[in-house]
Motif scaffolding. Structure first.
Motif, PDB file in Angstrom:
ATOM      1  N   PRO A 101       0.831  -1.201   0.000  1.00 42.42           N
ATOM      2  CA  PRO A 101       0.000   0.000   0.000  1.00 42.42           C
ATOM      3  C   PRO A 101       0.868   1.254   0.000  1.00 42.42           C
ATOM      4  CG  PRO A 101      -0.764  -1.581   1.635  1.00 42.42           C
ATOM      5  CD  PRO A 101       0.555  -2.073   1.142  1.00 42.42           C
ATOM      6  N   ASP A 102       0.539   2.231  -0.830  1.00 42.10           N
ATOM      7  CA  ASP A 102       1.323   3.455  -0.903  1.00 42.10           C
ATOM      8  C   ASP A 102       0.419   4.611  -1.279  1.00 42.10           C
ATOM      9  OD1 ASP A 102       0.781   3.181  -3.605  1.00 42.10           O
ATOM     10  OD2 ASP A 102       2.755   2.388  -4.094  1.00 42.10           O
ATOM     11  N   GLY A 103       1.049   5.747  -1.600  1.00 43.32           N
ATOM     12  CA  GLY A 103       0.291   6.938  -1.911  1.00 43.32           C
ATOM     13  C   GLY A 103      -0.554   6.824  -3.161  1.00 43.32           C
ATOM     14  N   GLU A 104      -0.288   5.836  -4.022  1.00 45.42           N
ATOM     15  CA  GLU A 104      -1.061   5.672  -5.254  1.00 45.42           C
ATOM     16  C   GLU A 104      -2.294   4.797  -5.060  1.00 45.42           C
ATOM     17  OE1 GLU A 104      -0.441   7.267  -7.981  1.00 45.42           O
ATOM     18  OE2 GLU A 104       1.379   8.209  -7.212  1.00 45.42           O
ATOM     19  N   LEU A 105      -2.500   4.268  -3.865  1.00 53.15           N
ATOM     20  CA  LEU A 105      -3.621   3.365  -3.622  1.00 53.15           C
ATOM     21  C   LEU A 105      -4.955   4.024  -3.966  1.00 53.15           C
ATOM     22  CD1 LEU A 105      -4.777   0.699  -2.433  1.00 53.15           C
ATOM     23  CD2 LEU A 105      -4.789   1.845  -0.196  1.00 53.15           C
ATOM     24  N   VAL A 106      -5.128   5.269  -3.547  1.00 57.09           N
ATOM     25  CA  VAL A 106      -6.398   5.959  -3.761  1.00 57.09           C
ATOM     26  C   VAL A 106      -6.631   6.202  -5.247  1.00 57.09           C
ATOM     27  CG1 VAL A 106      -7.756   8.001  -3.190  1.00 57.09           C
ATOM     28  CG2 VAL A 106      -6.231   7.009  -1.477  1.00 57.09           C
ATOM     29  N   VAL A 107      -5.574   6.524  -5.976  1.00 57.99           N
ATOM     30  CA  VAL A 107      -5.698   6.705  -7.423  1.00 57.99           C
ATOM     31  C   VAL A 107      -6.147   5.406  -8.078  1.00 57.99           C
ATOM     32  CG1 VAL A 107      -4.442   7.228  -9.546  1.00 57.99           C
ATOM     33  CG2 VAL A 107      -4.012   8.566  -7.469  1.00 57.99           C
ATOM     34  N   ARG A 108      -5.575   4.288  -7.631  1.00 60.23           N
ATOM     35  CA  ARG A 108      -5.963   2.993  -8.197  1.00 60.23           C
ATOM     36  C   ARG A 108      -7.430   2.687  -7.893  1.00 60.23           C
ATOM     37  NH1 ARG A 108      -0.608   1.417  -6.637  1.00 60.23           N
ATOM     38  NH2 ARG A 108      -1.344   0.523  -4.690  1.00 60.23           N
ATOM     39  N   GLN A 109      -7.880   3.002  -6.684  1.00 61.35           N
ATOM     40  CA  GLN A 109      -9.282   2.778  -6.349  1.00 61.35           C
ATOM     41  C   GLN A 109     -10.196   3.583  -7.280  1.00 61.35           C
ATOM     42  OE1 GLN A 109      -8.261   3.313  -1.839  1.00 61.35           O
ATOM     43  NE2 GLN A 109     -10.366   2.581  -1.941  1.00 61.35           N
ATOM     44  N   ALA A 110      -9.849   4.828  -7.513  1.00 65.56           N
ATOM     45  CA  ALA A 110     -10.665   5.672  -8.379  1.00 65.56           C
ATOM     46  C   ALA A 110     -10.705   5.116  -9.801  1.00 65.56           C
ATOM     47  CB  ALA A 110     -10.112   7.095  -8.383  1.00 65.56           C
ATOM     48  N   GLU A 111      -9.572   4.654 -10.300  1.00 57.60           N
ATOM     49  CA  GLU A 111      -9.526   4.102 -11.659  1.00 57.60           C
ATOM     50  C   GLU A 111     -10.376   2.843 -11.776  1.00 57.60           C
ATOM     51  OE1 GLU A 111      -5.355   3.611 -12.108  1.00 57.60           O
ATOM     52  OE2 GLU A 111      -5.005   5.687 -12.768  1.00 57.60           O
ATOM     53  N   LEU A 112     -10.362   2.003 -10.756  1.00 56.19           N
ATOM     54  CA  LEU A 112     -11.177   0.797 -10.778  1.00 56.19           C
ATOM     55  C   LEU A 112     -12.668   1.134 -10.763  1.00 56.19           C
ATOM     56  CD1 LEU A 112      -9.137  -1.463  -8.328  1.00 56.19           C
ATOM     57  CD2 LEU A 112      -9.336  -1.744 -10.802  1.00 56.19           C
ATOM     58  N   LEU A 113     -13.048   2.116  -9.959  1.00 55.46           N
ATOM     59  CA  LEU A 113     -14.451   2.528  -9.929  1.00 55.46           C
ATOM     60  C   LEU A 113     -14.864   3.152 -11.252  1.00 55.46           C
ATOM     61  CD1 LEU A 113     -14.715   3.872  -6.289  1.00 55.46           C
ATOM     62  CD2 LEU A 113     -16.155   2.087  -7.278  1.00 55.46           C
ATOM     63  N   ASP A 114     -13.954   3.850 -11.917  1.00 53.14           N
ATOM     64  CA  ASP A 114     -14.239   4.389 -13.254  1.00 53.14           C
ATOM     65  C   ASP A 114     -14.637   3.273 -14.216  1.00 53.14           C
ATOM     66  OD1 ASP A 114     -13.847   7.093 -12.801  1.00 53.14           O
ATOM     67  OD2 ASP A 114     -11.713   7.017 -13.260  1.00 53.14           O
ATOM     68  N   ARG A 115     -13.953   2.130 -14.097  1.00 53.43           N
ATOM     69  CA  ARG A 115     -14.239   1.008 -15.001  1.00 53.43           C
ATOM     70  C   ARG A 115     -15.620   0.419 -14.747  1.00 53.43           C
ATOM     71  NH1 ARG A 115      -9.088  -2.891 -14.613  1.00 53.43           N
ATOM     72  NH2 ARG A 115     -10.623  -4.309 -15.598  1.00 53.43           N
ATOM     73  N   ILE A 116     -16.092   0.525 -13.524  1.00 56.00           N
ATOM     74  CA  ILE A 116     -17.437   0.021 -13.210  1.00 56.00           C
ATOM     75  C   ILE A 116     -18.494   1.042 -13.619  1.00 56.00           C
ATOM     76  CG2 ILE A 116     -18.961  -0.763 -11.355  1.00 56.00           C
ATOM     77  CD1 ILE A 116     -16.375  -1.497  -9.792  1.00 56.00           C
TER      78      ILE A 116
END
Length: 351
Positions: A101-116
């Motif tokens: 887990p790092d500072g990019e975790l939140v960005v990855r979460q947002a990108e995954l939700l974008d795909r949904i």
């Protein structure tokens, strides 16, 4: 349409059918009471659990005693379930790549939700409930106002209590006196550096620091820092008589790793009836307070800080920066570090 276990599962199945990320097993476990949490949640000490009331209200729980949302809006429930699912996906992806887990975790979460659903991705980035006004990007040094002190404060340095006071024509000196500061030292303009030279060197400053406080004005707030105040400090009514209408208090309990946030406005604690708000409840990518509640504006500020400043590894720095953005809290770094900040010992009571 009233939400039932059946309608929730059917609606989730429709979300799954349109997504390449989710499956039916990712719907959080459901029950009819929070007491069922430990029986239904596989992950010890975590995981979202949905409690379905008879009237169709769905209550989200993290742990058996912490309710994080309550809604009769099916779309909201589906969104919160997806938010929980993508957090786990993002964490697993990070761990499998060896990054952790790092500072990019939140960005990855947002990108995954974008795909949904791009609307859900936008909602996640905003950090608040549907319809909340987007927060503005920060665009400046996140450690310049308040967050610079976050890490040392976690080790109870310089003081365990950071208290801020706002209102019309308030005076940091009068607040320090109300707490019990020595009137002679207040009148004499004593500084922290002066106190470090007291007792002719017979005692180290760290032996007497518990008997002292620092205070001053920073922006629209007066601040007071101390370890323990005589008599546990003044009553809210006494502060109100000085014109104080808002207080923000941060406390660090030595050797117990307990850090708390307390916000009062017009004599009322703002906490959604959660009681003591511990900072360790905040985890990167998770809103720390009740969704859509009295502190949802702080949920938004935390999410903004996460997205604007992925370089901040410390969650305490992120949280403190969010507080700075929301309340305009500041502490004078140079004055505190150089010892020129105003200070006083507690007045000795007459025996």
């Amino acid at each position: 349409m009233q939400i039932t276990a059946y309608t929730l599962k059917q609606a989730w199945h429709e979300v799954v059918a349109g997504s390449d990320l989710l499956d039916d097993a990712m719907l959080p476990p459901t029950g009819t009471s929070r007491e069922q949490y430990e029986q239904r949640v596989v992950e010890p000490g975590g995981g979202l659990f949905l409690v379905l009331d008879d009237d169709g209200t769905v209550r989200g729980h993290i742990g058996p005693y912490r309710e994080v949302f309550a809604t009769q809006d099916l779309d909201q429930v589906l969104y919160f379930a997806a938010e929980d699912a993508v957090r786990k996906l993002a964490e697993r992806t990070a761990m499998s790549s060896g990054c952790g887990p790092d500072g990019e975790l939140v960005v990855r979460q947002a990108e995954l939700l974008d795909r949904i659903d791009p609307i859900w991705g936008s909602r996640f980035r905003n950090g608040g409930m549907a319809g909340a006004q987007p927060s503005r990007p920060c665009g400046r040094d996140p450690l310049e106002g308040l967050a610079w002190i976050a890490e040392s404060w976690r080790e109870q340095d310089p003081y365990t209590h950071l208290a801020f006071f706002r209102g019309d024509n308030i005076s940091a000196e009068r607040i320090a006196l109300l707490y019990g500061a020595d009137p002679a030292q207040i009148a004499g303009g004593t500084t922290l550096a002066d106190l470090r030279g007291t007792d002719a060197g017979t005692r180290d400053f760290w032996d007497i620091v518990g008997e002292t406080c620092c205070f001053g004005q920073a922006g629209s707030w007066a601040f007071l820092m101390y370890h323990e105040a005589p008599g546990f400090g003044p009553a809210p009514e006494a502060l109100a008589q000085l014109g104080v209408t808002e207080t923000v208090r941060l406390t660090a309990t030595s050797a117990k790793a307990i850090y708390t946030f307390d916000y009062m406005r017009d004599g009322r604690r703002i906490d959604d009836d959660w009681g003591v708000l511990e900072l360790i409840w905040y985890e990167r990518g998770c809103a720390p307070y009740f969704r859509g509640g009295q502190l949802d504006f702080l949920n938004q500020a935390v999410r903004r800080a996460e997205l604007d400043h992925p370089e901040l590894i410390s969650e305490f720095e992120l949280y403190f920066h969010a507080l700075e953005e929301v309340f305009d809290l500041r502490l004078p770094q140079h004055e505190i570090q150089e010892g020129t900040v105003r200070a006083a010992q507690w007045a000795r009571s007459d025996d």
